[in-house]
Design a protein around this motif. Structure first.
Motif, PDB file in Angstrom:
ATOM      1  N   ILE A  25      29.475  46.824 -15.292  1.00  0.00           N
ATOM      2  CA  ILE A  25      29.829  46.925 -13.876  1.00  0.00           C
ATOM      3  C   ILE A  25      29.443  45.611 -13.216  1.00  0.00           C
ATOM      4  N   VAL A  26      30.372  45.020 -12.489  1.00  0.00           N
ATOM      5  CA  VAL A  26      30.112  43.771 -11.774  1.00  0.00           C
ATOM      6  C   VAL A  26      30.286  44.015 -10.280  1.00  0.00           C
ATOM      7  N   ALA A  27      29.317  43.553  -9.503  1.00  0.00           N
ATOM      8  CA  ALA A  27      29.408  43.610  -8.044  1.00  0.00           C
ATOM      9  C   ALA A  27      29.817  42.228  -7.562  1.00  0.00           C
ATOM     10  N   ILE A  28      30.892  42.180  -6.803  1.00  0.00           N
ATOM     11  CA  ILE A  28      31.341  40.916  -6.230  1.00  0.00           C
ATOM     12  C   ILE A  28      30.701  40.755  -4.863  1.00  0.00           C
ATOM     13  N   CYS A  29      30.097  39.594  -4.666  1.00  0.00           N
ATOM     14  CA  CYS A  29      29.454  39.263  -3.397  1.00  0.00           C
ATOM     15  C   CYS A  29      30.060  37.977  -2.858  1.00  0.00           C
ATOM     16  N   ASP A  42      38.432  40.233  -8.718  1.00  0.00           N
ATOM     17  CA  ASP A  42      38.499  41.650  -9.092  1.00  0.00           C
ATOM     18  C   ASP A  42      39.564  41.843 -10.170  1.00  0.00           C
ATOM     19  N   LEU A  43      40.725  41.281  -9.948  1.00  0.00           N
ATOM     20  CA  LEU A  43      41.829  41.374 -10.909  1.00  0.00           C
ATOM     21  C   LEU A  43      41.414  40.814 -12.268  1.00  0.00           C
ATOM     22  N   ARG A  44      40.823  39.640 -12.273  1.00  0.00           N
ATOM     23  CA  ARG A  44      40.444  38.992 -13.539  1.00  0.00           C
ATOM     24  C   ARG A  44      39.330  39.740 -14.262  1.00  0.00           C
ATOM     25  N   ILE A  53      34.185  47.369 -14.675  1.00  0.00           N
ATOM     26  CA  ILE A  53      34.295  48.111 -13.424  1.00  0.00           C
ATOM     27  C   ILE A  53      33.854  47.154 -12.326  1.00  0.00           C
ATOM     28  N   VAL A  54      34.649  47.034 -11.272  1.00  0.00           N
ATOM     29  CA  VAL A  54      34.361  46.069 -10.221  1.00  0.00           C
ATOM     30  C   VAL A  54      34.061  46.782  -8.905  1.00  0.00           C
ATOM     31  N   LEU A  55      32.974  46.379  -8.274  1.00  0.00           N
ATOM     32  CA  LEU A  55      32.587  46.861  -6.954  1.00  0.00           C
ATOM     33  C   LEU A  55      32.620  45.660  -6.026  1.00  0.00           C
ATOM     34  N   ARG A  56      33.346  45.792  -4.911  1.00  0.00           N
ATOM     35  CA  ARG A  56      33.433  44.651  -3.987  1.00  0.00           C
ATOM     36  C   ARG A  56      33.690  45.149  -2.581  1.00  0.00           C
ATOM     37  N   PRO A  57      33.446  44.276  -1.601  1.00  0.00           N
ATOM     38  CA  PRO A  57      33.813  44.654  -0.235  1.00  0.00           C
ATOM     39  C   PRO A  57      35.313  44.940  -0.175  1.00  0.00           C
ATOM     40  N   GLY A  58      35.678  46.003   0.502  1.00  0.00           N
ATOM     41  CA  GLY A  58      37.082  46.393   0.548  1.00  0.00           C
ATOM     42  C   GLY A  58      37.835  45.887   1.753  1.00  0.00           C
ATOM     43  N   PHE A  59      37.101  45.360   2.741  1.00  0.00           N
ATOM     44  CA  PHE A  59      37.749  44.903   3.963  1.00  0.00           C
ATOM     45  C   PHE A  59      36.830  43.937   4.688  1.00  0.00           C
ATOM     46  N   ASP A  60      37.355  43.348   5.739  1.00  0.00           N
ATOM     47  CA  ASP A  60      36.676  42.322   6.507  1.00  0.00           C
ATOM     48  C   ASP A  60      36.467  42.832   7.930  1.00  0.00           C
TER      49      ASP A  60
END
Length: 131
Positions: A25-29, A42-44, A53-60
């Motif tokens: 699981i990777v968290a994108i910051c 996220d795509l890559r 599995i990718v966790l990232r902010p979904g919106f701004d």
């Protein structure tokens, strides 16, 4: 003689993820200014071999939306989202920082991840505040 296995919640979580055979699981910051780059990362990460599995902010929150149009609500939401994102970091096996620079929030996320012993990668290594 081996050292005893620590029975911390984090150790239990790591053991459970291993037992379940979950992908890493990777968290994108990073700053939401780099949302386009986050989507690409996220795509890559998701389609790579092996996929993660990718966790990232979904919106701004800087983009207009009725959910945060009231400044008081926006401030409260920002705090809740920051806590949620810290949970993403805790759940993740590693962190990927996206973008060519880091602000205070991102630096705090990096410090938190490192305090947990999480590996931290950068799309732009020069953005590492500890480099």
């Amino acid at each position: 003689m081996s050292s005893p296995h620590l029975n911390t919640p984090e150790a239990k979580l790591a053991d459970a993820k291993k037992e379940l055979g979950l992908p890493r699981i990777v968290a994108i910051c990073g700053s939401t200014r780099f949302m386009t780059e986050m989507v690409e990362a996220d795509l890559r990460e998701t389609t790579g071999r092996p996929g993660k599995i990718v966790l990232r902010p979904g919106f701004d929150l800087k983009s207009p939306h009725e959910l945060w149009s009231d400044p008081v609500e926006a401030k409260a939401l920002k705090g809740r989202l920051e806590e949620l994102h810290r949970s993403n970091i805790l759940l993740a096996d590693e962190v990927l920082v996206v973008g060519h620079d880091t602000g205070d929030s991102t630096r705090a996320e990096i410090a938190y991840a490192r305090s947990l012993g999480k590996p931290v990668r950068f799309t732009h290594p020069e953005a590492d505040p500890d480099a």
